[in-house]
Design an enzyme around this catalytic site. Structure first.
Site, PDB file in Angstrom:
ATOM      1  N   ALA A  20       0.852  -1.181   0.000  1.00  0.00           N
ATOM      2  CA  ALA A  20       0.000   0.000   0.000  1.00  0.00           C
ATOM      3  C   ALA A  20       0.892   1.238   0.000  1.00  0.00           C
ATOM      4  O   ALA A  20       2.025   1.192   0.470  1.00  0.00           O
ATOM      5  CB  ALA A  20      -0.872  -0.003   1.252  1.00  0.00           C
ATOM      6  N   GLY A  54       0.555  -5.233   0.474  1.00  0.00           N
ATOM      7  CA  GLY A  54      -0.551  -5.406  -0.469  1.00  0.00           C
ATOM      8  C   GLY A  54      -0.144  -6.108  -1.751  1.00  0.00           C
ATOM      9  O   GLY A  54      -0.992  -6.713  -2.422  1.00  0.00           O
ATOM     10  N   GLU A  90      -0.347  -9.613  -0.921  1.00  0.00           N
ATOM     11  CA  GLU A  90      -1.762  -9.929  -0.695  1.00  0.00           C
ATOM     12  C   GLU A  90      -2.537 -10.071  -2.011  1.00  0.00           C
ATOM     13  O   GLU A  90      -3.360 -10.976  -2.147  1.00  0.00           O
ATOM     14  CB  GLU A  90      -2.396  -8.849   0.190  1.00  0.00           C
ATOM     15  CG  GLU A  90      -1.872  -8.908   1.620  1.00  0.00           C
ATOM     16  CD  GLU A  90      -2.348  -7.747   2.463  1.00  0.00           C
ATOM     17  OE1 GLU A  90      -1.895  -6.599   2.203  1.00  0.00           O
ATOM     18  OE2 GLU A  90      -3.162  -7.951   3.370  1.00  0.00           O
ATOM     19  N   GLU A  96       4.073  -5.216   7.403  1.00  0.00           N
ATOM     20  CA  GLU A  96       3.207  -4.203   8.029  1.00  0.00           C
ATOM     21  C   GLU A  96       3.531  -3.941   9.493  1.00  0.00           C
ATOM     22  O   GLU A  96       3.411  -2.812   9.967  1.00  0.00           O
ATOM     23  CB  GLU A  96       1.726  -4.624   7.887  1.00  0.00           C
ATOM     24  CG  GLU A  96       1.155  -4.441   6.486  1.00  0.00           C
ATOM     25  CD  GLU A  96       1.411  -5.618   5.558  1.00  0.00           C
ATOM     26  OE1 GLU A  96       2.200  -6.514   5.913  1.00  0.00           O
ATOM     27  OE2 GLU A  96       0.806  -5.621   4.475  1.00  0.00           O
TER      28      GLU A  96
HETATM   29  N1  COA Z   1       4.542   3.261  -0.366  1.00  0.00           N
HETATM   30  C1  COA Z   1       4.943   4.430  -0.874  1.00  0.00           C
HETATM   31  N2  COA Z   1       6.114   4.610  -1.526  1.00  0.00           N
HETATM   32  C2  COA Z   1       6.898   3.526  -1.663  1.00  0.00           C
HETATM   33  C3  COA Z   1       6.556   2.267  -1.160  1.00  0.00           C
HETATM   34  C4  COA Z   1       5.307   2.152  -0.495  1.00  0.00           C
HETATM   35  N3  COA Z   1       4.869   0.975  -0.015  1.00  0.00           N
HETATM   36  N4  COA Z   1       7.543   1.402  -1.435  1.00  0.00           N
HETATM   37  C5  COA Z   1       8.483   2.101  -2.103  1.00  0.00           C
HETATM   38  N5  COA Z   1       8.111   3.391  -2.240  1.00  0.00           N
HETATM   39  C6  COA Z   1       8.830   4.473  -2.893  1.00  0.00           C
HETATM   40  C7  COA Z   1       9.966   5.012  -2.026  1.00  0.00           C
HETATM   41  O1  COA Z   1       9.478   5.924  -1.079  1.00  0.00           O
HETATM   42  C8  COA Z   1      10.833   5.642  -3.068  1.00  0.00           C
HETATM   43  O2  COA Z   1      10.258   6.870  -3.462  1.00  0.00           O
HETATM   44  P1  COA Z   1      11.193   8.192  -3.635  1.00  0.00           P
HETATM   45  O3  COA Z   1      12.169   7.832  -4.726  1.00  0.00           O
HETATM   46  O4  COA Z   1      10.226   9.264  -4.036  1.00  0.00           O
HETATM   47  O5  COA Z   1      11.870   8.410  -2.307  1.00  0.00           O
HETATM   48  C9  COA Z   1      10.701   4.694  -4.253  1.00  0.00           C
HETATM   49  O6  COA Z   1       9.472   3.982  -4.058  1.00  0.00           O
HETATM   50  C10 COA Z   1      11.822   3.677  -4.349  1.00  0.00           C
HETATM   51  O7  COA Z   1      11.902   2.980  -3.119  1.00  0.00           O
HETATM   52  P2  COA Z   1      13.265   2.854  -2.264  1.00  0.00           P
HETATM   53  O8  COA Z   1      12.880   2.593  -0.854  1.00  0.00           O
HETATM   54  O9  COA Z   1      14.148   4.011  -2.521  1.00  0.00           O
HETATM   55  O10 COA Z   1      13.907   1.547  -2.942  1.00  0.00           O
HETATM   56  P3  COA Z   1      14.898   0.497  -2.260  1.00  0.00           P
HETATM   57  O11 COA Z   1      15.359  -0.396  -3.338  1.00  0.00           O
HETATM   58  O12 COA Z   1      15.905   1.182  -1.408  1.00  0.00           O
HETATM   59  O13 COA Z   1      13.954  -0.359  -1.237  1.00  0.00           O
HETATM   60  C11 COA Z   1      11.984  -1.609  -0.628  1.00  0.00           C
HETATM   61  C12 COA Z   1      12.934  -1.176  -1.754  1.00  0.00           C
HETATM   62  C13 COA Z   1      10.823  -2.344  -1.276  1.00  0.00           C
HETATM   63  C14 COA Z   1      12.722  -2.541   0.330  1.00  0.00           C
HETATM   64  C15 COA Z   1      11.492  -0.351   0.145  1.00  0.00           C
HETATM   65  O14 COA Z   1      10.997   0.589  -0.791  1.00  0.00           O
HETATM   66  C16 COA Z   1      10.387  -0.637   1.135  1.00  0.00           C
HETATM   67  O15 COA Z   1      10.644  -1.158   2.206  1.00  0.00           O
HETATM   68  N6  COA Z   1       9.127  -0.254   0.781  1.00  0.00           N
HETATM   69  C17 COA Z   1       8.019  -0.375   1.684  1.00  0.00           C
HETATM   70  C18 COA Z   1       7.516  -1.797   1.758  1.00  0.00           C
HETATM   71  C19 COA Z   1       6.360  -1.892   2.745  1.00  0.00           C
HETATM   72  O16 COA Z   1       6.502  -1.661   3.921  1.00  0.00           O
HETATM   73  N7  COA Z   1       5.177  -2.281   2.226  1.00  0.00           N
HETATM   74  C20 COA Z   1       4.006  -2.449   3.007  1.00  0.00           C
HETATM   75  C21 COA Z   1       3.224  -1.196   3.081  1.00  0.00           C
HETATM   76  S1  COA Z   1       1.770  -1.373   4.071  1.00  0.00           S
END
Ligand code: COA
Length: 260
Positions: free
Chosen positions: A66, A111, A114, A134
């Site tokens: 999400a 998500g 999911e 989460e």
């Molecule tokens: N919601 C909003 N933005 C997200 C996102 C999410 N779930 N997952 C990634 N992004 C965005 C980042 O904020 C970043 O945006 P920016 O360039 O404007 O700062 C962009 O996507 C790239 O992500 P980044 O974190 O820089 O890539 P990474 O390779 O370092 O890490 C992940 C990848 C997937 C490990 C990391 O993005 C992450 O942990 N995301 C969240 C996952 C999560 O908790 N999902 C459940 C949500 S309820």
């Protein structure tokens, strides 16, 4: 025909490919994307020229969950409404009478994991990563993760993933039964297309009733599920396709099913 801002929708060879297309945000599911996913699965279900559906993501992620920027500061009933809205859209994927395959090309987190679980089959690229992180954000999965994950991988493995929030790779996902197959990244869409074509050679109503029997049956006692199965077995006896399938076998020829 619906138009989309956050995804692409292509139809070729009777396969609709829905590609979530916010690669700069790793295809995070904002409210608009979830609404469009609902419209896309409805469109694919209704279209006569579509027999099966692939869900995938653009860029290096499948769906990284999400959109966290929309969740911050949510009030209890806004949060509940958000959860219910996402659950309802994902349920439409799960209840689609046409086969739906998730082609998981990269991160399938929150998500993303999911919605992959709401699809009928999951094929993962070797680069795919799965997780329900989460709890690291102070929430729990709100789009069906606490319910579908234990159904797919068992209670102990589900609780491990849900409580640790750890990310697992495609091989581990295969080992625990979270995905059906792992393939090389370059072969991902091709593998999904081949499996869909294999399914689409079969009688569409029989496939649809398999989906329904398994889905409904999982919520029933064995006795109730067996009754449902027998009723579906009886219903299919009324179809042209049953006559076609059996005649073709006895006449040693390929069947031509018409979905009636
Ligand atoms: N919601 C909003 N933005 C997200 C996102 C999410 N779930 N997952 C990634 N992004 C965005 C980042 O904020 C970043 O945006 P920016 O360039 O404007 O700062 C962009 O996507 C790239 O992500 P980044 O974190 O820089 O890539 P990474 O390779 O370092 O890490 C992940 C990848 C997937 C490990 C990391 O993005 C992450 O942990 N995301 C969240 C996952 C999560 O908790 N999902 C459940 C949500 S309820």
């Amino acid at each position: 025909m619906p138009s989309y801002d956050f995804l692409t929708f292509d139809v070729a060879d009777r396969i609709a490919t829905i590609t979530v297309n916010r690669p700069d945000k790793l295809n995070a599911l904002n409210a608009g994307t979830i609404a469009e996913l609902g419209a896309a699965i409805d469109d694919a279900r209704m279209r006569q020229d579509v027999g099966g559906i692939i869900l995938t993501g653009a860029g290096r992620a499948f769906i990284a969950g999400a959109d966290i920027s929309e969740l911050q500061g949510q009030s209890p009933f806004v949060a509940k409404g958000r959860s219910r809205a996402g659950q309802e859209v994902f349920r439409r994927f799960e209840m689609c009478p046409k086969p739906v395959i998730a082609a998981v090309n990269g991160f399938a987190l929150g998500g993303g994991c999911e919605i992959a679980m709401a699809c009928h089959v999951r094929i993962a690229s070797e680069h795919a990563k799965f997780g329900q992180p989460e709890v690291k954000l102070g929430i729990l999965p709100g789009y069906g993760g606490t319910q579908r994950l234990p159904r797919l991988v068992g209670k102990g493995r589900a609780l491990q993933l849900l409580m640790t929030g750890e990310m697992i790779d495609a091989e581990e996902a295969l080992r625990i039964g979270l995905v059906n197959r792992v393939v090389h990244a370059a072969e991902l869409l091709g593998a999904a297309q081949i499996m869909l074509k294999q399914i689409m050679q079969n009688a569409p109503l029989a496939v649809a009733l398999c989906i329904e029997a398994v889905d409904r049956g999982l919520g029933m006692t064995l006795e109730e599920g067996l009754t449902l199965e027998a009723n579906h077995f009886g219903l299919l006896a009324a179809t042209d396709d049953m006559q076609q399938g059996m005649s073709a076998f006895l006449e040693k020829r390929a069947p031509t099913f018409n979905g009636r």
